[in-house]
Design an enzyme around this catalytic site. Structure first.
Site, PDB file in Angstrom:
ATOM      1  N   ASP A 178     -10.895 -42.508 -12.476  1.00 47.61           N
ATOM      2  CA  ASP A 178     -10.931 -42.441 -11.022  1.00 47.61           C
ATOM      3  C   ASP A 178      -9.751 -41.612 -10.523  1.00 47.61           C
ATOM      4  O   ASP A 178      -8.674 -41.646 -11.108  1.00 47.61           O
ATOM      5  CB  ASP A 178     -10.837 -43.846 -10.426  1.00 47.61           C
TER       6      ASP A 178
ATOM      7  N   HIS B 242       0.844  -1.192   0.000  1.00 46.75           N
ATOM      8  CA  HIS B 242       0.000   0.000   0.000  1.00 46.75           C
ATOM      9  C   HIS B 242       0.882   1.245   0.000  1.00 46.75           C
ATOM     10  O   HIS B 242       1.528   1.551   0.997  1.00 46.75           O
ATOM     11  CB  HIS B 242      -0.905  -0.060   1.247  1.00 46.75           C
TER      12      HIS B 242
ATOM     13  N   ASP C  55       0.042  -4.449   4.066  1.00 50.66           N
ATOM     14  CA  ASP C  55      -1.078  -4.823   4.928  1.00 50.66           C
ATOM     15  C   ASP C  55      -1.260  -6.331   4.918  1.00 50.66           C
ATOM     16  O   ASP C  55      -1.604  -6.921   3.889  1.00 50.66           O
ATOM     17  CB  ASP C  55      -2.360  -4.124   4.453  1.00 50.66           C
TER      18      ASP C  55
ATOM     19  N   HIS D 181       3.651   0.803   3.065  1.00 46.84           N
ATOM     20  CA  HIS D 181       3.612  -0.296   4.030  1.00 46.84           C
ATOM     21  C   HIS D 181       2.962  -1.508   3.380  1.00 46.84           C
ATOM     22  O   HIS D 181       2.495  -1.444   2.248  1.00 46.84           O
ATOM     23  CB  HIS D 181       2.849   0.135   5.296  1.00 46.84           C
TER      24      HIS D 181
ATOM     25  N   LYS E 193     -14.326 -40.327 -17.702  1.00 48.62           N
ATOM     26  CA  LYS E 193     -14.089 -39.978 -16.295  1.00 48.62           C
ATOM     27  C   LYS E 193     -13.198 -41.051 -15.665  1.00 48.62           C
ATOM     28  O   LYS E 193     -13.587 -42.184 -15.496  1.00 48.62           O
ATOM     29  CB  LYS E 193     -15.428 -39.900 -15.557  1.00 48.62           C
TER      30      LYS E 193
HETATM   31 MN    MN Z   1      -2.920   0.162   4.413  1.00 50.42          MN
END
Ligand code: MN
Length: 284
Positions: free
Chosen positions: A258, A38, A46, A44, A256
């Protein structure tokens, strides 16, 4: 924990692009873990851990370190809504936390037992299952002293294990500065990302469409498509048992076998495998 009252009180959702959000668990069975870089008044990181329908949040001043002897100040801040975990973009200038937000790491987290009491006691031991941060970590509260807003100072410390870098040779912040959602740098997000968030027009992506294999669908030309961060978790559609095979050219049929079905997620050259419940099975 007070819930989201503080989060809502600090923000004007007519202006910011952050999600208003409400209390409620994510669909993942394991708690979401994210770190958002941020670039606000002060840069910083977060750290957010999903618990009890919200994201517990700490603002880590200098970001995480892989060196267990490095203790990084982590200021405990208001709980954020779970939807915040996929937020990347610009918070307009003048708004609370105004600046660029980059989704630096995401994944899930787990703890060794009663995490709620760990938070109350001021000592939280947990494991991160992210793309950049993994293994054992610790959050330790430094006494009960708090500032006028009631914010507590904690320390974020890497616990010693095979994911640690006790020699302090690596700087994960410099090694991997990019967004895990978009690959962008914080500068790229800061320049023009706001326009992308608000535009309804399809973006011009000549470079991408040239490189894309012809069979790969592209969302960029879709009406109303909006560039957004890749969600921390994607859950697949589940099969429905029917009595007859559907007909027509728009269906593909496959045998399909297994076994276990897994989702493969490739980001920045790293492949990881998840069960449909969101468990990381890469190691298996
Ligand atoms: Mn912040």
């Amino acid at each position: 924990m007070p819930g989201l009252e503080q989060y809502h009180a600090k923000r004007d959702f007519r202006v910011t692009t952050e999600p208003p959000g409400k209390k409620g668990r994510s669909k993942a069975t394991a708690g979401i873990y994210v770190i958002q870089k941020h670039d606000a008044t002060r840069l910083h990181y977060d750290l957010r851990l999903e618990h009890g329908g919200v994201l517990w949040s700490w603002a880590v001043a200098r970001g995480p370190s892989l060196d267990p002897s490095e203790k990084r100040l982590a200021v405990h801040v208001e709980d954020h809504p779970v939807e915040y975990a996929s937020f990347e973009g610009i918070i307009p200038k003048g708004e609370y936390g105004g600046g660029s937000v980059l989704l630096w790491d995401h994944g899930t987290w787990s703890d060794g037992g009663d995490v709620g009491s760990g938070l109350a006691r001021g000592r939280l031991k947990f494991r991160l299952h992210g793309e950049k941060l993994r293994g054992a970590w610790m959050l330790v509260r430094m006494g009960r002293a708090s500032d006028e807003e009631g914010k507590e100072n904690w320390l974020l410390v890497k616990d010693k294990d095979e994911e640690a870098d006790p020699a302090g040779k690596r700087d994960i912040l410099k090694e991997r500065p990019e967004s895990v959602a978009s690959g962008r740098s914080i500068e790229e997000i800061g320049s023009g990302a706001e326009r992308r968030w608000k535009s309804n027009r399809p973006r011009r992506t000549p470079a991408t469409s040239k490189r894309a294999p012809s069979a790969a669908p592209s969302a960029s030309g879709m009406k109303g498509a909006r560039r957004a961060a890749m969600p921390a978790q994607v859950r697949p559609e589940l099969a429905t048992l029917v009595s007859g095979v559907p007909e027509g050219d728009e269906w593909l049929h496959e045998v399909k076998y297994d076994g276990y079905r897994a989702l493969c997620r490739i980001e920045r050259g790293n492949a990881r495998f998840f069960t449909r419940e969101g468990h990381d099975w890469t190691a298996r």
